[in-house]
Scaffold this motif. Structure first.
Motif, mmCIF file in Angstrom:
data_model
loop_
_atom_site.group_PDB
_atom_site.id
_atom_site.type_symbol
_atom_site.label_atom_id
_atom_site.label_comp_id
_atom_site.label_asym_id
_atom_site.label_seq_id
_atom_site.Cartn_x
_atom_site.Cartn_y
_atom_site.Cartn_z
ATOM 1 N N VAL A 1 -80.624 -25.824 -46.530
ATOM 2 C CA VAL A 1 -79.488 -25.044 -46.025
ATOM 3 C C VAL A 1 -78.952 -24.085 -47.086
ATOM 4 O O VAL A 1 -78.819 -22.882 -46.824
ATOM 5 N N PRO A 2 -78.639 -24.554 -48.322
ATOM 6 C CA PRO A 2 -78.124 -23.583 -49.310
ATOM 7 C C PRO A 2 -79.131 -22.498 -49.665
ATOM 8 O O PRO A 2 -78.751 -21.354 -49.912
ATOM 9 N N THR A 3 -80.430 -22.843 -49.700
ATOM 10 C CA THR A 3 -81.443 -21.839 -50.032
ATOM 11 C C THR A 3 -81.515 -20.766 -48.954
ATOM 12 O O THR A 3 -81.539 -19.563 -49.237
ATOM 13 N N LEU B 1 -75.556 -34.270 -59.646
ATOM 14 C CA LEU B 1 -76.091 -35.345 -58.800
ATOM 15 C C LEU B 1 -75.251 -35.524 -57.533
ATOM 16 O O LEU B 1 -75.797 -35.781 -56.453
ATOM 17 N N ILE B 2 -73.944 -35.393 -57.680
ATOM 18 C CA ILE B 2 -73.066 -35.510 -56.504
ATOM 19 C C ILE B 2 -73.354 -34.385 -55.519
ATOM 20 O O ILE B 2 -73.440 -34.609 -54.303
ATOM 21 N N ASP B 3 -73.507 -33.155 -56.028
ATOM 22 C CA ASP B 3 -73.822 -32.021 -55.143
ATOM 23 C C ASP B 3 -75.124 -32.277 -54.383
ATOM 24 O O ASP B 3 -75.217 -31.991 -53.182
ATOM 25 N N GLU B 4 -76.133 -32.801 -55.078
ATOM 26 C CA GLU B 4 -77.407 -33.088 -54.418
ATOM 27 C C GLU B 4 -77.225 -34.134 -53.328
ATOM 28 O O GLU B 4 -77.780 -34.016 -52.223
ATOM 29 N N LYS B 5 -76.438 -35.171 -53.623
ATOM 30 C CA LYS B 5 -76.223 -36.229 -52.646
ATOM 31 C C LYS B 5 -75.409 -35.717 -51.453
ATOM 32 O O LYS B 5 -75.696 -36.057 -50.302
ATOM 33 N N VAL B 6 -74.407 -34.886 -51.733
ATOM 34 C CA VAL B 6 -73.588 -34.311 -50.651
ATOM 35 C C VAL B 6 -74.444 -33.452 -49.731
ATOM 36 O O VAL B 6 -74.341 -33.531 -48.503
ATOM 37 N N LEU B 7 -75.307 -32.624 -50.312
ATOM 38 C CA LEU B 7 -76.183 -31.776 -49.498
ATOM 39 C C LEU B 7 -77.157 -32.614 -48.682
ATOM 40 O O LEU B 7 -77.439 -32.306 -47.515
ATOM 41 N N ALA B 8 -77.680 -33.690 -49.288
ATOM 42 C CA ALA B 8 -78.604 -34.559 -48.550
ATOM 43 C C ALA B 8 -77.898 -35.232 -47.393
ATOM 44 O O ALA B 8 -78.453 -35.335 -46.286
ATOM 45 N N MET B 9 -76.679 -35.707 -47.603
ATOM 46 C CA MET B 9 -75.919 -36.339 -46.526
ATOM 47 C C MET B 9 -75.617 -35.338 -45.420
ATOM 48 O O MET B 9 -75.760 -35.645 -44.233
ATOM 49 N N ILE C 1 -70.004 -41.517 -52.660
ATOM 50 C CA ILE C 1 -69.661 -40.450 -51.715
ATOM 51 C C ILE C 1 -69.524 -41.079 -50.340
ATOM 52 O O ILE C 1 -70.447 -41.756 -49.854
ATOM 53 N N GLU C 2 -68.384 -40.850 -49.683
ATOM 54 C CA GLU C 2 -68.119 -41.422 -48.362
ATOM 55 C C GLU C 2 -67.741 -40.305 -47.397
ATOM 56 O O GLU C 2 -66.993 -39.392 -47.761
ATOM 57 N N ALA C 3 -68.247 -40.395 -46.176
ATOM 58 C CA ALA C 3 -67.966 -39.374 -45.159
ATOM 59 C C ALA C 3 -67.638 -40.059 -43.841
ATOM 60 O O ALA C 3 -68.296 -41.043 -43.465
ATOM 61 N N PRO C 4 -66.623 -39.569 -43.127
ATOM 62 C CA PRO C 4 -66.278 -40.179 -41.833
ATOM 63 C C PRO C 4 -67.367 -39.884 -40.814
ATOM 64 O O PRO C 4 -68.167 -38.962 -40.985
ATOM 65 N N PRO C 5 -67.417 -40.651 -39.727
ATOM 66 C CA PRO C 5 -68.424 -40.382 -38.695
ATOM 67 C C PRO C 5 -68.220 -39.000 -38.084
ATOM 68 O O PRO C 5 -67.087 -38.500 -38.002
ATOM 69 N N GLU D 1 -68.850 -26.694 -52.066
ATOM 70 C CA GLU D 1 -67.440 -27.014 -52.286
ATOM 71 C C GLU D 1 -66.766 -27.431 -50.978
ATOM 72 O O GLU D 1 -65.971 -28.381 -50.950
ATOM 73 N N ALA D 2 -67.087 -26.751 -49.875
ATOM 74 C CA ALA D 2 -66.501 -27.102 -48.583
ATOM 75 C C ALA D 2 -66.962 -28.480 -48.126
ATOM 76 O O ALA D 2 -66.172 -29.270 -47.578
ATOM 77 N N LEU D 3 -68.238 -28.785 -48.333
ATOM 78 C CA LEU D 3 -68.757 -30.101 -47.941
ATOM 79 C C LEU D 3 -68.104 -31.203 -48.761
ATOM 80 O O LEU D 3 -67.793 -32.281 -48.229
ATOM 81 N N ARG D 4 -67.894 -30.957 -50.054
ATOM 82 C CA ARG D 4 -67.269 -31.972 -50.902
ATOM 83 C C ARG D 4 -65.842 -32.262 -50.462
ATOM 84 O O ARG D 4 -65.370 -33.404 -50.552
ATOM 85 N N LYS D 5 -65.139 -31.244 -49.973
ATOM 86 C CA LYS D 5 -63.764 -31.454 -49.527
ATOM 87 C C LYS D 5 -63.688 -32.318 -48.274
ATOM 88 O O LYS D 5 -62.667 -32.968 -48.027
ATOM 89 N N ARG D 6 -64.758 -32.333 -47.488
ATOM 90 C CA ARG D 6 -64.767 -33.140 -46.265
ATOM 91 C C ARG D 6 -65.136 -34.598 -46.525
ATOM 92 O O ARG D 6 -65.100 -35.413 -45.610
ATOM 93 N N MET D 7 -65.530 -34.876 -47.755
ATOM 94 C CA MET D 7 -65.952 -36.230 -48.087
ATOM 95 C C MET D 7 -65.048 -36.796 -49.170
ATOM 96 O O MET D 7 -64.388 -36.062 -49.908
ATOM 97 N N LYS D 8 -65.045 -38.113 -49.294
ATOM 98 C CA LYS D 8 -64.286 -38.784 -50.344
ATOM 99 C C LYS D 8 -65.250 -39.145 -51.463
ATOM 100 O O LYS D 8 -66.249 -39.825 -51.234
ATOM 101 N N ILE D 9 -64.951 -38.679 -52.663
ATOM 102 C CA ILE D 9 -65.831 -38.894 -53.806
ATOM 103 C C ILE D 9 -65.085 -39.723 -54.847
ATOM 104 O O ILE D 9 -63.996 -39.351 -55.291
#
Length: 663
Positions: free
Chosen positions: A184-186, A112-120, A45-49, A648-656
């Motif tokens: 945040v999701p909770t 696992l990806i969702d968990e990592k995206v939320l943590a990031m 999972i990669e995210a821009p600054p 889903e919105a967070l995943r779209k902002r990152m490259k997986i």
């Protein structure tokens, strides 16, 4: 020659070419040399600054991107946990091979990806979890509690029992990470709510009723028209996946069934039976316990009552006890008028026949020290004060040896049969271990027949005999038995009932030719024609309804019966749930019009309908508890959808990037 080469590569033109080649090399190749490493991730999972959301993925700009990886080993551990959970849910129906699909693997990886995206996302937003939150979360885990309170010793033992053992620091960090990524999701899910206006609208929709008229168009007549070779070939090519031959195996097996073994090699002697009888008597068997017909009056003492209240209850019990002892006193009437025991008060304090072990100790001790017809002094228990009346005593009775003998002989025979079954199974398995690729020698040594079965498929629903048992099918289609040709371990298919099997032939799933399945293809084409004919008839009727003709007129022309159903609710399957679903999906009719439609039924018939009226539900019919429940349920639903949308919105902002070859 060398001088000419030097002259050609030292001019201004060569300098320009070299400069142009350096640019792509710098941006697209240099990092491969500077940052080479062993790649083992299952997903990256990669995210821009944050300060440059549109940063390109060019080197050296990519050095600014945030990267997190899901290691292949972490994925394998998570997938194994999912496998074990599914095994617990499905029990004997669980098929390990069917679980090993890419779809199931992607589900686990996506979690696992969702968990990592939320943590990031939480880390990038500066969300932190304090020590107090971690401590409260750990102390709230039931596995670490004793009598509802956190127990430090149990906490330490539980962590040390993990495989591998886990330190408190490691566990605390896991809890911290979990809280951080779920915060945040909770909170978003918990913040969802349904307004009063939305509740009114929901009640109107849920309570909505519709006036419907419908006819059932029966399946079309059997299609007997010829099917050309060209049509058969085209259908076969379009539906090849439906005509693949399933994987099959042929097995040989030995059935070790304890129920077919002799009950006993020899009858038990008289002395052995009497000895067994005496042992059972000592253990409380073959003895009917003493029973006492009992009534009582309870003067209840509330938990935590002060001394004054307790004294008042005791005085009342003494007074009632004295009244109960008066000549001619009616104990049942006193109980109905004064007892605080709601369960026996109406019946005059009657508790029925009481045996030892059914009452609290103070009550029971007093009761079994009394004689028939006596009334006890007030007895104090955790419930309050009891005045006990013993009305009758029924002494315990012992079943005579002559009566118990048949049961003892039967049990002895069953024990002998079970022992014989265990001995036979052990002997058979020992022989199998000596020659693991053959059943015949072990079967011959145990005087059991080798039976054959097959070819069989994985479908237990269509299996016959032992092929209908999921455990047998799992073994028969396991890679080890198919590839090695060895005899299985004993497979338990019932109490004292095992089978041993060996795969003798195996055919993998394979494509079939048109010639092999032509009859099935022709039957499918004719069924499709029949369905399309019924659909065409129904579509024509719907078109006429839209044009303004009445359903009664259309039905009369086709000799079909019209059924009128006024005020149909959503929950009524008339004539089928699929039809009711279609009624309520149809738009509300305009004034003076109808809203037509159709719905296919499982038997091949089609419902053609016309919705003539829509009546909203009346919110006033719902009480406040129902409204509260509705708001809560839909609030949870909206909150869950909001949390899912956030991920889903967070995943779209990152490259997986997913490495499926490592799953």
């Amino acid at each position: 020659m060398l001088q000419k080469l030097r002259d050609k590569t030292s001019g201004w033109f060569a300098t320009v070419v070299l400069a142009l080649l350096t640019v792509p090399f710098a941006f697209f190749g240099m990092e491969q040399y500077l940052f080479a490493r062993n790649v083992t991730f299952a997903a990256k999972i990669e995210a821009p600054p944050q300060w440059w959301p549109s940063a390109p993925q060019w080197w050296p700009v990519t050095m600014l991107w945030q990267r997190e990886e899901i290691d292949a080993n972490d994925f394998k551990n998570a997938f194994e946990q999912a496998r074990q959970q599914q095994r617990q849910v499905m029990g004997e129906q669980f098929d390990p091979q069917e679980f090993e699909t890419m779809e199931n693997k992607r589900k686990t990886l996506d979690r696992l990806i969702d968990e990592k995206v939320l943590a990031m996302a939480a880390g990038r937003a500066g969300i932190a979890v304090g020590d107090a939150q971690v401590r409260d979360a750990i102390q709230a885990i039931p596995a670490f509690q004793v009598d509802g309170k956190f127990d430090a010793q149990r906490y330490q033992l539980a962590l040390s029992a993990q495989s591998p053992p886990m330190t408190p620091q490691t566990f605390q960090q896991r809890i911290r990470d979990s809280l951080q990524q779920s915060l945040v999701p909770t909170q978003l899910a918990q913040s969802a709510f349904v307004t009063a206006a939305e509740t009114e609208r929901l009640l109107k929709l849920l309570g909505q009723k519709r006036d419907v008229s419908f006819v059932i168009v029966p399946p079309a007549a059997e299609d007997t028209a010829p099917v050309s070779d060209a049509d058969a070939q085209k259908w076969f090519q379009d539906h090849q996946a439906e005509y693949r031959a399933p994987e099959t195996v042929t097995i040989e097996y030995v059935d070790v069934d304890g129920s077919t073994l002799p009950a006993a090699t020899a009858a038990m002697s008289e002395s052995d039976l009497r000895k067994r009888y005496d042992e059972e008597i000592k253990a409380g068997r073959f003895v009917e316990p003493e029973q006492r017909l009992t009534s009582h009056i309870l003067v209840q003492v509330p938990a935590g009552a002060d001394a004054k209240t307790q004294k008042a209850a005791e005085d009342k019990a003494k007074k009632l006890d004295a009244e109960a002892r008066q000549p001619g006193a009616d104990f049942a009437a006193l109980a109905r008028a004064n007892s605080d025991d709601a369960g026996s008060k109406a019946s005059g304090g009657d508790l029925g026949w009481v045996t030892k072990g059914n009452m609290v100790a103070p009550f029971e001790n007093a009761l079994f020290a009394m004689k028939a017809g006596e009334i006890s002094q007030p007895v104090k228990s955790e419930f309050g004060w009891h005045i006990i009346q013993l009305r009758e005593v029924k002494t315990g009775q012992q079943t005579p040896f002559e009566v118990a003998r048949a049961q003892l002989e039967k049990e002895s025979g069953e024990s002998e049969r079970e022992r014989a079954f265990n001995d036979l199974t052990t002997k058979f398995y020992d022989q199998v271990l000596k020659n693991p690729t053959a059943l015949a020698p072990a079967a011959a040594s145990s005087n059991l027949p080798v039976q054959k079965l097959g070819p069989i498929t994985k479908d237990a629903a269509n299996g016959q005999g032992i092929a209908a048992n999921p455990a047998v099918l799992r073994a028969a289609f396991s890679d080890s038995l198919i590839q090695d040709g060895t005899v299985s371990d004993p497979i338990e298919i019932g109490p004292n009932h095992n089978v041993f099997l060996r795969v003798t032939e195996h055919s993998p799933e394979r494509a079939q030719t048109l010639a092999q399945v032509k009859d099935k293809v022709i039957a499918a084409i004719r069924a499709d024609r029949r369905h399309k004919a019924a659909e065409a008839q129904a579509d024509a009727m719907v078109a006429k309804l839209k044009a303004g003709e009445s359903l009664a007129t259309i039905a009369a022309a086709q000799k079909l019966a019209v059924q009128d159903v006024p005020g149909l609710p959503r929950t009524a399957p008339v004539p089928d749930p699929a039809a009711t679903k279609a009624y309520f999906e149809a738009p509300a009719p305009a004034a003076g019009k109808v809203s037509p439609g159709k719905a296919s039924l499982p038997d091949g018939s089609i419902v053609v309908f016309a919705v003539t009226k829509v009546t909203p539900g009346d919110p006033k019919e719902a009480g406040e508890p129902e409204r509260m429940q509705l708001r809560q349920q839909f609030g949870q639903l909206i909150g869950t959808e909001d949390a899912t949308s956030l991920v889903e919105a967070l995943r779209k902002r990152m490259k997986i990037t997913v490495a499926e070859e490592r799953l």
